[in-house]
Motif scaffolding. Structure first.
Motif, short mmCIF file in Angstrom:
data_model
loop_
_atom_site.label_atom_id
_atom_site.label_comp_id
_atom_site.label_asym_id
_atom_site.label_seq_id
_atom_site.Cartn_x
_atom_site.Cartn_y
_atom_site.Cartn_z
N ARG A 116 0.90 -1.33 0.02
CA ARG A 116 0.26 0.05 0.08
C ARG A 116 0.85 1.32 -0.01
NH1 ARG A 116 -5.30 2.36 0.94
NH2 ARG A 116 -4.97 4.45 1.87
N PHE A 117 2.10 1.19 0.56
CA PHE A 117 2.88 2.33 0.96
C PHE A 117 3.30 2.62 -0.54
CE2 PHE A 117 7.48 3.45 1.08
CZ PHE A 117 7.20 4.83 1.18
N PHE A 118 4.01 1.73 -1.22
CA PHE A 118 4.63 2.03 -2.47
C PHE A 118 3.45 2.44 -3.54
CE2 PHE A 118 8.22 -0.61 -1.13
CZ PHE A 118 9.04 0.44 -1.08
N HIS A 119 2.16 1.63 -3.23
CA HIS A 119 1.24 2.08 -4.44
C HIS A 119 0.70 3.70 -4.28
CE1 HIS A 119 -2.26 1.82 -7.06
NE2 HIS A 119 -3.02 2.04 -6.25
N THR A 120 0.74 4.04 -2.89
CA THR A 120 0.23 5.58 -2.61
C THR A 120 1.38 6.50 -2.70
OG1 THR A 120 0.38 5.18 -0.41
CG2 THR A 120 -1.80 4.61 -1.51
N HIS A 121 2.47 6.11 -2.79
CA HIS A 121 3.64 7.01 -3.01
C HIS A 121 4.45 6.84 -4.16
CE1 HIS A 121 2.60 7.03 1.10
NE2 HIS A 121 3.15 8.28 1.19
N ARG A 122 3.80 6.61 -5.43
CA ARG A 122 4.44 6.63 -6.82
C ARG A 122 5.03 7.76 -7.24
NH1 ARG A 122 -0.18 4.27 -9.91
NH2 ARG A 122 -1.52 5.34 -8.22
N PHE A 123 4.52 8.96 -6.77
CA PHE A 123 5.08 10.18 -7.28
C PHE A 123 5.59 11.17 -5.92
CE2 PHE A 123 1.96 8.85 -10.14
CZ PHE A 123 2.55 8.87 -11.14
N CYS A 124 6.68 11.99 -6.32
CA CYS A 124 7.17 12.70 -5.35
C CYS A 124 6.20 13.94 -5.10
CB CYS A 124 8.61 13.54 -5.81
SG CYS A 124 9.30 14.47 -4.74
N GLY A 128 6.87 16.23 -7.87
CA GLY A 128 5.86 15.59 -8.55
C GLY A 128 6.38 14.22 -9.79
N ALA A 129 7.98 14.25 -9.66
CA ALA A 129 8.45 13.23 -10.77
C ALA A 129 8.16 11.72 -9.99
CB ALA A 129 9.96 13.35 -10.29
N GLU A 130 8.17 10.78 -10.81
CA GLU A 130 8.18 9.31 -10.44
C GLU A 130 8.91 8.85 -9.69
OE1 GLU A 130 6.47 5.16 -12.84
OE2 GLU A 130 6.84 7.15 -13.91
N MET A 131 8.62 8.28 -8.51
CA MET A 131 9.72 7.79 -7.39
C MET A 131 10.21 6.51 -8.00
SD MET A 131 9.72 10.14 -5.05
CE MET A 131 9.93 9.93 -3.09
N ASN A 132 11.15 6.19 -7.28
CA ASN A 132 12.06 4.87 -7.37
C ASN A 132 12.00 4.29 -6.00
OD1 ASN A 132 12.77 5.34 -10.21
ND2 ASN A 132 14.53 6.30 -9.65
N ARG A 133 12.11 3.00 -6.02
CA ARG A 133 12.19 2.29 -4.77
C ARG A 133 13.64 2.54 -4.37
NH1 ARG A 133 9.39 -2.83 -6.76
NH2 ARG A 133 7.16 -2.00 -6.61
N LYS A 134 14.03 2.90 -3.10
CA LYS A 134 15.36 3.04 -2.63
C LYS A 134 15.97 1.33 -2.34
CE LYS A 134 17.48 6.32 0.40
NZ LYS A 134 18.45 5.50 1.19
N GLU A 135 17.07 1.50 -2.78
CA GLU A 135 17.61 0.08 -2.67
C GLU A 135 18.20 -0.33 -1.19
OE1 GLU A 135 20.49 -0.74 -6.03
OE2 GLU A 135 18.88 -0.40 -7.34
N CYS A 145 14.64 15.22 -7.24
CA CYS A 145 15.10 16.30 -6.33
C CYS A 145 15.75 15.55 -5.02
CB CYS A 145 13.84 17.06 -5.68
SG CYS A 145 12.76 16.30 -4.80
N GLY A 146 15.95 14.23 -4.88
CA GLY A 146 16.43 13.50 -3.78
C GLY A 146 15.61 13.28 -2.62
N HIS A 147 14.43 13.75 -2.65
CA HIS A 147 13.08 13.42 -1.65
C HIS A 147 13.18 11.76 -1.41
CE1 HIS A 147 9.84 13.73 0.93
NE2 HIS A 147 9.34 13.18 0.40
#
Ligand SMILES: [Zn+2]
Length: 284
Positions: A116-124, A128-135, A145-147
Protein backbone atom coordinates in the motif's frame (compact mmCIF):
# COMPACT_ATOMS: atom_id res chain seq x y z
CA UNK A 1 3.25 -5.61 29.50
CA UNK A 2 0.99 -8.23 28.08
CA UNK A 3 0.96 -11.69 29.66
CA UNK A 4 2.66 -14.47 27.75
CA UNK A 5 -0.55 -16.22 26.79
CA UNK A 6 -1.59 -13.22 24.70
CA UNK A 7 -0.04 -13.00 21.25
CA UNK A 8 -0.35 -9.93 19.08
CA UNK A 9 -1.65 -10.86 15.63
CA UNK A 10 -0.41 -8.91 12.58
CA UNK A 11 2.94 -8.16 14.26
CA UNK A 12 6.06 -8.90 12.18
CA UNK A 13 8.77 -10.33 14.37
CA UNK A 14 12.32 -11.19 13.31
CA UNK A 15 12.41 -9.92 9.72
CA UNK A 16 15.54 -7.96 8.88
CA UNK A 17 15.96 -5.90 5.72
CA UNK A 18 19.10 -6.62 3.70
CA UNK A 19 19.82 -5.00 0.40
CA UNK A 20 21.62 -8.14 -0.73
CA UNK A 21 20.72 -11.37 1.08
CA UNK A 22 23.47 -14.04 1.05
CA UNK A 23 23.77 -15.93 -2.28
CA UNK A 24 21.55 -18.99 -2.48
CA UNK A 25 18.99 -17.52 -0.10
CA UNK A 26 15.60 -19.07 -0.73
CA UNK A 27 13.00 -16.61 -1.92
CA UNK A 28 9.39 -16.57 -0.74
CA UNK A 29 6.68 -14.52 -2.40
CA UNK A 30 3.44 -13.13 -1.01
CA UNK A 31 0.88 -12.04 -3.60
CA UNK A 32 -0.94 -8.95 -2.37
CA UNK A 33 -4.11 -7.25 -3.57
CA UNK A 34 -5.23 -4.44 -1.22
CA UNK A 35 -5.75 -5.86 2.30
CA UNK A 36 -5.86 -9.40 0.89
CA UNK A 37 -3.22 -12.01 0.08
CA UNK A 38 -3.50 -15.00 -2.22
CA UNK A 39 -4.15 -18.34 -0.57
CA UNK A 40 -3.79 -21.73 -2.25
CA UNK A 41 -6.07 -24.75 -2.52
CA UNK A 42 -5.35 -25.77 1.09
CA UNK A 43 -6.46 -22.34 2.34
CA UNK A 44 -3.00 -21.37 3.53
CA UNK A 45 -0.72 -18.59 2.35
CA UNK A 46 0.75 -19.11 -1.11
CA UNK A 47 4.48 -18.40 -0.74
CA UNK A 48 6.38 -20.77 -3.04
CA UNK A 49 7.50 -18.77 -6.11
CA UNK A 50 6.91 -21.78 -8.39
CA UNK A 51 3.30 -22.00 -7.21
CA UNK A 52 2.94 -18.21 -7.49
CA UNK A 53 4.18 -18.36 -11.09
CA UNK A 54 1.24 -20.61 -11.99
CA UNK A 55 -0.95 -17.65 -11.03
CA UNK A 56 1.10 -14.92 -12.75
CA UNK A 57 1.88 -14.98 -16.44
CA UNK A 58 5.14 -13.01 -16.33
CA UNK A 59 8.03 -12.57 -13.95
CA UNK A 60 6.25 -10.15 -11.66
CA UNK A 61 7.33 -6.85 -10.16
CA UNK A 62 8.23 -7.52 -6.54
CA UNK A 63 10.13 -6.02 -3.64
CA UNK A 64 11.87 -7.48 -0.63
CA UNK A 65 10.26 -6.87 2.75
CA UNK A 66 12.83 -8.69 4.88
CA UNK A 67 14.91 -11.72 5.49
CA UNK A 68 14.75 -14.42 8.18
CA UNK A 69 16.37 -17.86 8.66
CA UNK A 70 13.89 -19.32 6.15
CA UNK A 71 15.08 -16.94 3.41
CA UNK A 72 14.01 -13.66 1.91
CA UNK A 73 10.39 -12.56 1.71
CA UNK A 74 9.06 -10.53 -1.20
CA UNK A 75 5.74 -8.78 -1.67
CA UNK A 76 4.27 -9.17 -5.15
CA UNK A 77 1.45 -6.66 -5.70
CA UNK A 78 -1.17 -7.96 -8.13
CA UNK A 79 -4.00 -6.04 -9.73
CA UNK A 80 -7.66 -6.84 -9.32
CA UNK A 81 -7.75 -8.03 -12.94
CA UNK A 82 -5.45 -11.03 -12.32
CA UNK A 83 -7.60 -14.16 -12.58
CA UNK A 84 -6.79 -16.85 -10.04
CA UNK A 85 -7.01 -20.58 -10.82
CA UNK A 86 -9.81 -22.63 -9.23
CA UNK A 87 -9.25 -23.10 -5.51
CA UNK A 88 -7.01 -20.05 -5.15
CA UNK A 89 -8.46 -16.98 -3.47
CA UNK A 90 -7.81 -13.41 -2.44
CA UNK A 91 -8.20 -13.74 1.32
CA UNK A 92 -8.46 -10.75 3.67
CA UNK A 93 -5.65 -10.78 6.24
CA UNK A 94 -8.17 -10.72 9.07
CA UNK A 95 -9.67 -14.00 7.86
CA UNK A 96 -6.26 -15.63 8.17
CA UNK A 97 -5.95 -15.00 11.92
CA UNK A 98 -5.94 -18.43 13.58
CA UNK A 99 -5.73 -20.13 10.15
CA UNK A 100 -2.04 -19.60 9.38
CA UNK A 101 0.75 -19.36 12.00
CA UNK A 102 1.12 -15.94 13.65
CA UNK A 103 4.65 -15.47 12.25
CA UNK A 104 3.39 -15.89 8.67
CA UNK A 105 0.43 -13.61 9.40
CA UNK A 106 2.93 -10.98 10.57
CA UNK A 107 4.98 -11.30 7.39
CA UNK A 108 1.83 -11.11 5.25
CA UNK A 109 0.79 -8.00 7.21
CA UNK A 110 4.07 -6.29 6.38
CA UNK A 111 3.64 -7.25 2.72
CA UNK A 112 0.16 -5.68 2.70
CA UNK A 113 1.28 -2.52 4.51
CA UNK A 114 4.32 -1.93 2.28
CA UNK A 115 2.45 -2.71 -0.94
CA UNK A 116 0.00 0.00 0.00
CA UNK A 117 2.83 2.40 0.85
CA UNK A 118 4.55 1.95 -2.53
CA UNK A 119 1.22 2.11 -4.38
CA UNK A 120 0.23 5.41 -2.73
CA UNK A 121 3.70 6.99 -2.99
CA UNK A 122 4.41 6.63 -6.70
CA UNK A 123 5.06 10.35 -7.20
CA UNK A 124 7.24 12.81 -5.35
CA UNK A 125 5.33 15.07 -2.95
CA UNK A 126 7.87 17.86 -3.57
CA UNK A 127 8.39 17.96 -7.36
CA UNK A 128 5.87 15.45 -8.77
CA UNK A 129 8.45 13.19 -10.47
CA UNK A 130 7.93 9.44 -10.51
CA UNK A 131 9.58 7.88 -7.45
CA UNK A 132 11.95 4.91 -7.43
CA UNK A 133 12.21 2.30 -4.71
CA UNK A 134 15.28 3.00 -2.63
CA UNK A 135 17.63 0.04 -2.67
CA UNK A 136 19.37 0.20 0.70
CA UNK A 137 16.25 0.59 2.84
CA UNK A 138 12.48 0.36 2.58
CA UNK A 139 11.67 3.80 1.22
CA UNK A 140 11.05 5.72 -2.00
CA UNK A 141 13.62 8.05 -3.57
CA UNK A 142 12.94 10.87 -6.02
CA UNK A 143 15.46 10.72 -8.92
CA UNK A 144 14.84 14.40 -9.63
CA UNK A 145 15.06 16.24 -6.28
CA UNK A 146 16.34 13.53 -3.92
CA UNK A 147 13.28 13.54 -1.65
CA UNK A 148 13.01 10.33 0.39
CA UNK A 149 9.62 8.94 1.43
CA UNK A 150 9.34 6.51 4.33
CA UNK A 151 6.45 4.11 5.04
CA UNK A 152 3.46 5.79 6.65
CA UNK A 153 2.44 4.55 10.09
CA UNK A 154 -0.43 6.35 11.83
CA UNK A 155 -0.55 5.99 15.63
CA UNK A 156 -3.99 5.31 17.09
CA UNK A 157 -4.55 5.24 20.84
CA UNK A 158 -7.03 2.78 22.29
CA UNK A 159 -8.01 2.59 25.95
CA UNK A 160 -9.95 0.25 28.21
CA UNK A 161 -11.34 2.21 31.21
CA UNK A 162 -12.18 0.67 34.54
CA UNK A 163 -14.42 1.90 37.37
CA UNK A 164 -14.36 -0.60 40.27
CA UNK A 165 -15.58 -3.88 38.83
CA UNK A 166 -17.08 -2.28 35.74
CA UNK A 167 -15.64 -1.55 32.28
CA UNK A 168 -16.62 1.24 29.92
CA UNK A 169 -17.71 -0.23 26.60
CA UNK A 170 -18.95 1.63 23.57
CA UNK A 171 -20.49 0.73 20.27
CA UNK A 172 -19.45 2.61 17.16
CA UNK A 173 -22.23 3.56 14.75
CA UNK A 174 -19.99 1.83 12.16
CA UNK A 175 -19.71 -1.50 14.06
CA UNK A 176 -21.98 -4.50 13.80
CA UNK A 177 -24.97 -3.48 15.97
CA UNK A 178 -24.35 -5.97 18.76
CA UNK A 179 -20.55 -5.67 19.09
CA UNK A 180 -19.06 -3.44 21.76
CA UNK A 181 -15.52 -2.13 21.95
CA UNK A 182 -13.49 0.54 23.71
CA UNK A 183 -12.56 4.16 22.98
CA UNK A 184 -10.00 4.77 20.24
CA UNK A 185 -8.80 7.59 18.02
CA UNK A 186 -5.94 8.98 15.96
CA UNK A 187 -3.13 10.84 17.69
CA UNK A 188 -3.07 14.47 16.58
CA UNK A 189 0.02 16.50 15.69
CA UNK A 190 1.84 17.73 18.78
CA UNK A 191 0.18 15.38 21.27
CA UNK A 192 1.73 12.79 23.55
CA UNK A 193 0.04 9.41 23.49
CA UNK A 194 -1.35 9.98 27.00
CA UNK A 195 -2.77 13.38 26.01
CA UNK A 196 -4.42 11.77 22.99
CA UNK A 197 -6.00 9.11 25.23
CA UNK A 198 -7.44 11.70 27.65
CA UNK A 199 -8.70 13.92 24.79
CA UNK A 200 -10.38 11.08 22.88
CA UNK A 201 -12.16 9.87 26.02
CA UNK A 202 -13.33 13.40 26.88
CA UNK A 203 -14.54 13.98 23.31
CA UNK A 204 -16.27 10.68 22.76
CA UNK A 205 -17.84 9.91 26.15
CA UNK A 206 -17.34 13.10 28.20
CA UNK A 207 -15.63 11.62 31.25
CA UNK A 208 -12.27 12.28 32.94
CA UNK A 209 -9.73 9.52 33.48
CA UNK A 210 -6.45 9.04 35.32
CA UNK A 211 -3.83 6.29 35.83
CA UNK A 212 -3.34 6.13 32.06
CA UNK A 213 -0.97 3.21 31.59
CA UNK A 214 0.59 1.80 28.41
CA UNK A 215 -0.06 -1.94 28.03
CA UNK A 216 0.63 -3.21 24.52
CA UNK A 217 0.59 -2.29 20.84
CA UNK A 218 -0.56 -3.88 17.61
CA UNK A 219 0.23 -3.07 13.99
CA UNK A 220 -3.07 -2.72 12.15
CA UNK A 221 -2.39 -2.67 8.41
CA UNK A 222 -5.93 -1.56 7.44
CA UNK A 223 -4.47 0.51 6.00
CA UNK A 224 -1.47 1.74 8.03
CA UNK A 225 -2.13 2.16 11.74
CA UNK A 226 -0.20 1.28 14.84
CA UNK A 227 -2.67 0.71 17.67
CA UNK A 228 -1.19 1.81 21.01
CA UNK A 229 -3.12 0.20 23.85
CA UNK A 230 -3.70 1.70 27.31
CA UNK A 231 -5.73 1.05 30.41
CA UNK A 232 -7.06 3.87 32.62
CA UNK A 233 -9.26 4.50 35.62
CA UNK A 234 -12.44 6.55 35.79
CA UNK A 235 -11.83 9.90 37.50
CA UNK A 236 -15.09 11.86 37.18
CA UNK A 237 -18.01 13.03 35.11
CA UNK A 238 -20.97 11.22 33.60
CA UNK A 239 -21.18 9.63 30.19
CA UNK A 240 -22.14 12.05 27.42
CA UNK A 241 -21.57 10.53 23.99
CA UNK A 242 -20.53 12.19 20.76
CA UNK A 243 -23.22 10.76 18.44
CA UNK A 244 -20.96 11.13 15.41
CA UNK A 245 -18.42 8.75 16.92
CA UNK A 246 -20.34 6.60 19.40
CA UNK A 247 -23.70 4.83 19.00
CA UNK A 248 -24.01 3.86 22.65
CA UNK A 249 -21.72 3.65 25.70
CA UNK A 250 -22.07 2.38 29.25
CA UNK A 251 -20.49 0.68 32.24
CA UNK A 252 -20.64 -3.12 32.22
CA UNK A 253 -19.89 -5.52 35.05
CA UNK A 254 -16.87 -7.66 34.23
CA UNK A 255 -19.06 -10.71 34.85
CA UNK A 256 -21.74 -9.82 32.31
CA UNK A 257 -20.15 -8.21 29.28
CA UNK A 258 -22.02 -7.80 25.98
CA UNK A 259 -20.74 -9.27 22.71
CA UNK A 260 -17.08 -8.30 22.27
CA UNK A 261 -14.86 -8.27 19.19
CA UNK A 262 -13.38 -11.67 18.33
CA UNK A 263 -9.93 -12.63 19.59
CA UNK A 264 -7.08 -11.19 17.55
CA UNK A 265 -7.72 -7.48 17.99
CA UNK A 266 -6.05 -5.25 20.55
CA UNK A 267 -9.53 -4.25 21.77
CA UNK A 268 -10.07 -7.80 22.92
CA UNK A 269 -6.57 -8.10 24.37
CA UNK A 270 -7.11 -4.95 26.50
CA UNK A 271 -10.59 -5.97 27.68
CA UNK A 272 -9.32 -9.44 28.61
CA UNK A 273 -6.43 -7.86 30.55
CA UNK A 274 -8.76 -5.62 32.57
CA UNK A 275 -11.20 -8.47 33.22
CA UNK A 276 -8.28 -10.54 34.57
CA UNK A 277 -7.20 -7.65 36.81
CA UNK A 278 -10.70 -7.06 38.22
CA UNK A 279 -11.11 -10.77 38.75
CA UNK A 280 -7.80 -10.91 40.66
CA UNK A 281 -8.68 -7.84 42.77
CA UNK A 282 -12.13 -9.22 43.57
CA UNK A 283 -10.71 -12.52 44.80
CA UNK A 284 -7.92 -11.02 46.91
ZN1 LIG B 1 11.13 15.16 -6.22
Amino acid sequence: MIPEEHTVPFATDGLVYHRDPPPGTREHWILVDGPSVVTGRDGTLLSDPAACRTVLADDPDRFMIGYDPRGSWCAVPISGSVLLPDGYARTHLRSLYGVIPDDLLGIASRAVALSRFFHTHRFCGICGAEMNRKEDEIATLCPSCGHIGYPVINPVVIVCIRQGDRILLARSPRFLPAVYGVIAGFVEAGETLEQAVAREVAEEVGIAIDTIRYRCSQPWPFPHSLMVGFTASYAGGSIRIDPNEIGEAGWYSYESLPTLPAAGSITRILIDLVVEEISRDTKS
